[in-house]
Design an enzyme around this catalytic site. Structure first.
Site, PDB file in Angstrom:
ATOM      1  N   ASP A   1     -17.914   1.577   9.198  1.00 39.26           N
ATOM      2  CA  ASP A   1     -17.603   2.818   9.920  1.00 39.26           C
ATOM      3  C   ASP A   1     -18.850   3.642  10.200  1.00 39.26           C
ATOM      4  O   ASP A   1     -19.024   4.170  11.297  1.00 39.26           O
ATOM      5  CB  ASP A   1     -16.597   3.645   9.117  1.00 39.26           C
ATOM      6  CG  ASP A   1     -16.277   4.962   9.794  1.00 39.26           C
ATOM      7  OD1 ASP A   1     -15.858   4.941  10.970  1.00 39.26           O
ATOM      8  OD2 ASP A   1     -16.473   6.018   9.164  1.00 39.26           O
TER       9      ASP A   1
ATOM     10  N   MET B   1       3.236  -2.692  -4.256  1.00 41.10           N
ATOM     11  CA  MET B   1       3.765  -3.085  -5.566  1.00 41.10           C
ATOM     12  C   MET B   1       2.798  -2.840  -6.722  1.00 41.10           C
ATOM     13  O   MET B   1       3.040  -3.267  -7.838  1.00 41.10           O
ATOM     14  CB  MET B   1       4.186  -4.557  -5.547  1.00 41.10           C
ATOM     15  CG  MET B   1       5.242  -4.871  -4.517  1.00 41.10           C
ATOM     16  SD  MET B   1       6.696  -3.814  -4.706  1.00 41.10           S
ATOM     17  CE  MET B   1       7.473  -4.073  -3.127  1.00 41.10           C
TER      18      MET B   1
END
Length: 160
Positions: A128, A76
């Site tokens: 990561d 949104m």
């Protein structure tokens, strides 16, 4: 502040808020996150001894890219012409990196989600790049520190 949620239509289904009638104002949001890790992991980041490369440089680019693409991943959110993005890293102790993102625009809706997305992506990128040596890293808390501009006024964590 209204208790009425604006992201739902009369059928109680999600909608993108119509900002057509809102005024264009300068807007800024600042968000913060942290990542905690083993002292050895942080030492390797500081010394540039992570095999995948310069962890904070890559995390910075990831944060900037994430802010620019927030509308692609948060359903949104409006696509916004961002006028500035800055991400800063601080080593708060021998286990923690704090990241802070400042995002600016001149528009009809705020940039809180962009700032929060930027620090989240930066923290995830650190994870990561270092997960091979430290899978136990912890991200968070992540929070909005500051929001300026717009009809709802300013927000500063600890004051509102």
């Amino acid at each position: 502040m209204s208790d009425q949620l604006t992201h739902f239509n009369e059928q109680n289904r999600a909608r993108m808020v119509d900002v057509s009638e809102k005024n264009i104002t300068k807007r800024e949001a600042v968000a913060q996150s942290k990542i905690t890790m083993k002292p050895e992991t942080l030492a390797r980041i500081r010394e540039g001894r992570v095999e995948k490369g310069d962890v904070l440089a890559v995390a910075q680019v990831a944060g900037v890219m994430a802010a620019k693409k927030t509308w692609d991943i948060i359903p949104m959110c409006h696509p916004l012409p961002l006028t500035g993005i800055d991400i800063r890293f601080t080593f708060t102790d021998d286990q923690t990196i704090e990241m802070e993102a400042s995002v600016k625009t001149t528009g009809k809706t705020g940039v809180e989600m962009e700032a929060l997305t930027a620090v989240s992506a930066a923290a995830l990128t650190v994870y990561d790049m270092c997960k091979a040596m430290d899978k136990g890293m912890v991200i968070g808390p992540t929070s909005l520190l500051l929001k300026t501009g717009g009809k709802s006024g300013d927000f500063r964590r600890g004051e509102n």
